[in-house]
Design a protein around this motif. Structure first.
Motif, PDB file in Angstrom:
ATOM      1  N   LYS A  61      20.029  43.172  44.249  1.00 61.03           N
ATOM      2  CA  LYS A  61      21.186  43.224  45.243  1.00 61.03           C
ATOM      3  C   LYS A  61      21.161  42.336  46.338  1.00 61.03           C
ATOM      4  CE  LYS A  61      22.306  48.005  43.442  1.00 61.03           C
ATOM      5  NZ  LYS A  61      22.612  49.332  43.996  1.00 61.03           N
ATOM      6  N   SER A  62      20.178  41.682  46.464  1.00 58.55           N
ATOM      7  CA  SER A  62      20.047  40.631  47.523  1.00 58.55           C
ATOM      8  C   SER A  62      20.520  39.453  46.967  1.00 58.55           C
ATOM      9  CB  SER A  62      18.721  40.348  48.001  1.00 58.55           C
ATOM     10  OG  SER A  62      17.509  39.834  46.715  1.00 58.55           O
ATOM     11  N   GLU A  63      20.857  39.067  45.874  1.00 64.58           N
ATOM     12  CA  GLU A  63      21.368  37.776  45.160  1.00 64.58           C
ATOM     13  C   GLU A  63      22.647  37.926  45.293  1.00 64.58           C
ATOM     14  OE1 GLU A  63      19.354  36.254  41.529  1.00 64.58           O
ATOM     15  OE2 GLU A  63      18.925  38.282  41.287  1.00 64.58           O
ATOM     16  N   THR A  64      23.315  36.682  45.806  1.00 60.89           N
ATOM     17  CA  THR A  64      24.883  36.464  45.760  1.00 60.89           C
ATOM     18  C   THR A  64      25.274  36.315  44.583  1.00 60.89           C
ATOM     19  OG1 THR A  64      24.454  35.495  47.974  1.00 60.89           O
ATOM     20  CG2 THR A  64      26.789  35.284  46.889  1.00 60.89           C
ATOM     21  N   VAL A  65      26.509  36.854  44.228  1.00 61.72           N
ATOM     22  CA  VAL A  65      27.222  36.821  43.041  1.00 61.72           C
ATOM     23  C   VAL A  65      28.387  36.012  42.999  1.00 61.72           C
ATOM     24  CG1 VAL A  65      28.082  38.225  41.079  1.00 61.72           C
ATOM     25  CG2 VAL A  65      26.135  39.083  42.175  1.00 61.72           C
ATOM     26  N   GLU A  66      28.701  34.982  42.441  1.00 58.20           N
ATOM     27  CA  GLU A  66      29.871  34.471  42.171  1.00 58.20           C
ATOM     28  C   GLU A  66      30.762  34.862  40.971  1.00 58.20           C
ATOM     29  OE1 GLU A  66      28.689  30.237  44.366  1.00 58.20           O
ATOM     30  OE2 GLU A  66      29.117  30.332  42.144  1.00 58.20           O
ATOM     31  N   ILE A  67      31.806  35.123  40.966  1.00 54.60           N
ATOM     32  CA  ILE A  67      32.544  35.432  39.674  1.00 54.60           C
ATOM     33  C   ILE A  67      33.822  34.665  39.662  1.00 54.60           C
ATOM     34  CG2 ILE A  67      31.588  37.839  39.703  1.00 54.60           C
ATOM     35  CD1 ILE A  67      34.305  38.703  40.824  1.00 54.60           C
ATOM     36  N   CYS A  68      34.227  34.309  38.570  1.00 50.01           N
ATOM     37  CA  CYS A  68      35.468  33.580  38.148  1.00 50.01           C
ATOM     38  C   CYS A  68      36.922  34.249  38.686  1.00 50.01           C
ATOM     39  CB  CYS A  68      35.630  33.221  36.732  1.00 50.01           C
ATOM     40  SG  CYS A  68      37.357  32.174  36.298  1.00 50.01           S
ATOM     41  N   ARG A  69      37.713  33.474  39.048  1.00 47.40           N
ATOM     42  CA  ARG A  69      39.012  34.370  39.833  1.00 47.40           C
ATOM     43  C   ARG A  69      39.871  34.526  38.891  1.00 47.40           C
ATOM     44  NH1 ARG A  69      40.098  28.774  43.544  1.00 47.40           N
ATOM     45  NH2 ARG A  69      38.783  29.406  45.288  1.00 47.40           N
ATOM     46  N   GLY A  70      39.601  34.549  37.589  1.00 44.62           N
ATOM     47  CA  GLY A  70      40.486  35.135  36.530  1.00 44.62           C
ATOM     48  C   GLY A  70      40.736  36.586  36.553  1.00 44.62           C
ATOM     49  N   TYR A  71      41.725  36.725  35.816  1.00 39.98           N
ATOM     50  CA  TYR A  71      42.038  38.503  35.451  1.00 39.98           C
ATOM     51  C   TYR A  71      41.045  39.189  34.842  1.00 39.98           C
ATOM     52  CZ  TYR A  71      43.513  37.550  30.833  1.00 39.98           C
ATOM     53  OH  TYR A  71      43.262  37.211  29.264  1.00 39.98           O
ATOM     54  N   MET A  72      39.996  38.447  34.129  1.00 42.97           N
ATOM     55  CA  MET A  72      39.254  39.479  33.192  1.00 42.97           C
ATOM     56  C   MET A  72      38.228  40.132  34.039  1.00 42.97           C
ATOM     57  SD  MET A  72      39.658  39.019  30.018  1.00 42.97           S
ATOM     58  CE  MET A  72      38.156  39.441  29.536  1.00 42.97           C
ATOM     59  N   PHE A  73      38.050  39.760  35.375  1.00 46.67           N
ATOM     60  CA  PHE A  73      36.891  40.380  36.276  1.00 46.67           C
ATOM     61  C   PHE A  73      37.720  41.451  37.053  1.00 46.67           C
ATOM     62  CE2 PHE A  73      35.326  36.194  34.854  1.00 46.67           C
ATOM     63  CZ  PHE A  73      34.345  36.547  33.984  1.00 46.67           C
ATOM     64  N   GLU A  74      38.797  41.887  36.960  1.00 42.48           N
ATOM     65  CA  GLU A  74      39.464  42.849  37.844  1.00 42.48           C
ATOM     66  C   GLU A  74      38.681  44.040  37.885  1.00 42.48           C
ATOM     67  OE1 GLU A  74      43.273  45.533  37.011  1.00 42.48           O
ATOM     68  OE2 GLU A  74      43.850  43.510  36.783  1.00 42.48           O
ATOM     69  N   LYS A  75      38.247  44.922  36.720  1.00 39.79           N
ATOM     70  CA  LYS A  75      37.553  46.035  37.020  1.00 39.79           C
ATOM     71  C   LYS A  75      36.023  45.638  37.545  1.00 39.79           C
ATOM     72  CE  LYS A  75      39.929  49.258  34.075  1.00 39.79           C
ATOM     73  NZ  LYS A  75      39.915  50.229  33.069  1.00 39.79           N
ATOM     74  N   LEU A  76      35.405  44.544  37.132  1.00 41.81           N
ATOM     75  CA  LEU A  76      34.246  44.169  37.419  1.00 41.81           C
ATOM     76  C   LEU A  76      33.901  44.198  38.826  1.00 41.81           C
ATOM     77  CD1 LEU A  76      31.308  43.147  36.825  1.00 41.81           C
ATOM     78  CD2 LEU A  76      32.028  41.181  36.739  1.00 41.81           C
ATOM     79  N   ARG A  77      35.012  43.706  39.496  1.00 40.42           N
ATOM     80  CA  ARG A  77      35.041  43.471  41.200  1.00 40.42           C
ATOM     81  C   ARG A  77      34.662  45.112  41.635  1.00 40.42           C
ATOM     82  NH1 ARG A  77      39.041  39.620  40.094  1.00 40.42           N
ATOM     83  NH2 ARG A  77      40.719  40.840  40.384  1.00 40.42           N
ATOM     84  N   HIS A  78      35.172  46.014  41.116  1.00 41.01           N
ATOM     85  CA  HIS A  78      35.403  47.337  41.748  1.00 41.01           C
ATOM     86  C   HIS A  78      33.766  47.854  41.341  1.00 41.01           C
ATOM     87  CE1 HIS A  78      39.517  47.673  42.709  1.00 41.01           C
ATOM     88  NE2 HIS A  78      39.747  47.185  41.470  1.00 41.01           N
ATOM     89  N   TRP A  79      33.343  47.618  40.061  1.00 40.86           N
ATOM     90  CA  TRP A  79      31.964  47.972  39.810  1.00 40.86           C
ATOM     91  C   TRP A  79      30.962  47.132  40.665  1.00 40.86           C
ATOM     92  CZ3 TRP A  79      27.343  45.393  38.170  1.00 40.86           C
ATOM     93  CH2 TRP A  79      26.581  46.219  37.523  1.00 40.86           C
ATOM     94  N   LEU A  80      31.213  45.858  41.240  1.00 44.55           N
ATOM     95  CA  LEU A  80      30.135  45.411  41.962  1.00 44.55           C
ATOM     96  C   LEU A  80      30.087  46.021  43.430  1.00 44.55           C
ATOM     97  CD1 LEU A  80      31.023  41.599  41.003  1.00 44.55           C
ATOM     98  CD2 LEU A  80      28.948  42.957  40.626  1.00 44.55           C
ATOM     99  N   ASP A  81      31.249  46.339  44.090  1.00 41.93           N
ATOM    100  CA  ASP A  81      31.262  46.918  45.128  1.00 41.93           C
ATOM    101  C   ASP A  81      30.843  48.263  45.221  1.00 41.93           C
ATOM    102  OD1 ASP A  81      32.689  45.033  46.495  1.00 41.93           O
ATOM    103  OD2 ASP A  81      34.655  45.780  46.039  1.00 41.93           O
ATOM    104  N   ALA A  82      31.017  49.103  43.989  1.00 45.40           N
ATOM    105  CA  ALA A  82      30.520  50.642  43.838  1.00 45.40           C
ATOM    106  C   ALA A  82      29.076  50.554  43.737  1.00 45.40           C
ATOM    107  CB  ALA A  82      30.942  51.178  42.860  1.00 45.40           C
ATOM    108  N   ASN A  83      28.309  49.262  43.452  1.00 43.99           N
ATOM    109  CA  ASN A  83      26.831  49.400  42.930  1.00 43.99           C
ATOM    110  C   ASN A  83      26.316  48.494  44.039  1.00 43.99           C
ATOM    111  OD1 ASN A  83      26.019  50.708  40.316  1.00 43.99           O
ATOM    112  ND2 ASN A  83      28.218  49.879  40.102  1.00 43.99           N
ATOM    113  N   GLY A  84      26.769  48.137  45.190  1.00 43.48           N
ATOM    114  CA  GLY A  84      26.343  47.507  46.417  1.00 43.48           C
ATOM    115  C   GLY A  84      25.764  46.086  46.193  1.00 43.48           C
ATOM    116  N   TYR A  85      26.781  45.217  45.353  1.00 48.89           N
ATOM    117  CA  TYR A  85      26.228  43.632  45.103  1.00 48.89           C
ATOM    118  C   TYR A  85      27.213  43.097  46.236  1.00 48.89           C
ATOM    119  CZ  TYR A  85      23.573  44.989  40.945  1.00 48.89           C
ATOM    120  OH  TYR A  85      22.832  45.315  40.050  1.00 48.89           O
ATOM    121  N   CYS A  86      26.735  41.952  46.604  1.00 50.29           N
ATOM    122  CA  CYS A  86      27.368  41.105  47.487  1.00 50.29           C
ATOM    123  C   CYS A  86      27.869  39.840  46.752  1.00 50.29           C
ATOM    124  CB  CYS A  86      26.243  40.330  48.480  1.00 50.29           C
ATOM    125  SG  CYS A  86      27.129  39.006  49.510  1.00 50.29           S
ATOM    126  N   TRP A  87      29.360  39.935  46.815  1.00 49.67           N
ATOM    127  CA  TRP A  87      30.043  38.909  45.682  1.00 49.67           C
ATOM    128  C   TRP A  87      31.124  38.427  46.287  1.00 49.67           C
ATOM    129  CZ3 TRP A  87      35.034  39.688  44.313  1.00 49.67           C
ATOM    130  CH2 TRP A  87      35.729  40.834  44.688  1.00 49.67           C
TER     131      TRP A  87
END
Length: 215
Positions: A67-93
């Motif tokens: 969780k100390s690693e920075t996560v870069e994700i593409c801006r596309g619509y495919m990652f709509e739910k992933l963004r919520h999952w990353l937040d819920a699990n404490g990742y910095c993205w």
């Protein structure tokens, strides 16, 4: 750092490739979202977005992402739910434009995947914009009954063309560089062929060996 990208979400043929990459160590994980999640029933439920989360969760375990690693994700619509999952699990993205090695790897893996589905390598490498919707329709219509199940039939763009009329007539091949879009093999100049014609965004022609069309 962890980078997450996708390839194939805009391709009518096949599912979607999701890739997770750690550039510092050149570690990479990828998986394909099954095309079945893009059929008419499942597409409405957006189950492919849940599949993205499942794939990334599996990738994070395989790559031992901290969780100390920075996560870069593409801006596309495919990652709509992933963004919520990353937040819920404490990742910095954060969202950004993904390019470089990860983009090359994901796109290459998607191309190899579509080749395994049967799209000819020559068609992918030498056709301009081979994953364009109307270009892929040519490949699908060349063997419709066997290929439509490999497509994202839940798309609204497909609903527009699903009932499109197709005409077939006999001819003789006049060119020397054409491949049959059913078997993928070269069509000899001067040989008897079948030409399938349809109109979508413009008039399209699909060239087939006569024996391939009869199979």
């Amino acid at each position: 750092m962890i980078q997450i990208d996708d390839a194939g979400s805009g391709s009518f043929v096949g599912g979607t490739c999701i890739g997770v990459y750690r550039p510092e160590t050149n570690e990479y994980f990828f998986e394909i979202i099954p095309v079945e999640l893009y059929n008419k029933e499942n597409f409405k439920k957006k189950l492919y977005l849940d599949a993205v989360v499942d794939i990334v969760e599996e990738a994070f375990k395989a790559l031992n992402v901290h969780k100390s690693e920075t996560v870069e994700i593409c801006r596309g619509y495919m990652f709509e739910k992933l963004r919520h999952w990353l937040d819920a699990n404490g990742y910095c993205w954060y969202r950004t434009h993904i390019s470089g090695r990860i983009q090359e790897i994901v796109e290459q893996n998607f191309m190899l995947y579509t080749m395994r589905l049967g799209v000819p390598e020559a068609y992918l490498k030498y056709t301009k914009y081979p994953f364009h919707f109307h270009k892929l329709l040519r490949w699908v219509f060349a063997d419709y009954n066997n290929r439509i199940s490999l497509c994202k039939t839940g798309w609204q763009s497909w609903a527009k063309y699903e009932g499109i009329q197709r005409e077939v007539h006999d001819d003789v091949m006049k060119y020397s560089h054409i491949f049959c879009l059913k078997c993928g093999k070269h069509i000899r100049k001067g040989s008897r062929i079948k030409i399938l014609r349809f109109v979508s965004n413009k008039e399209h022609f699909v060239y087939l060996h006569s024996k391939c069309h009869e199979c």
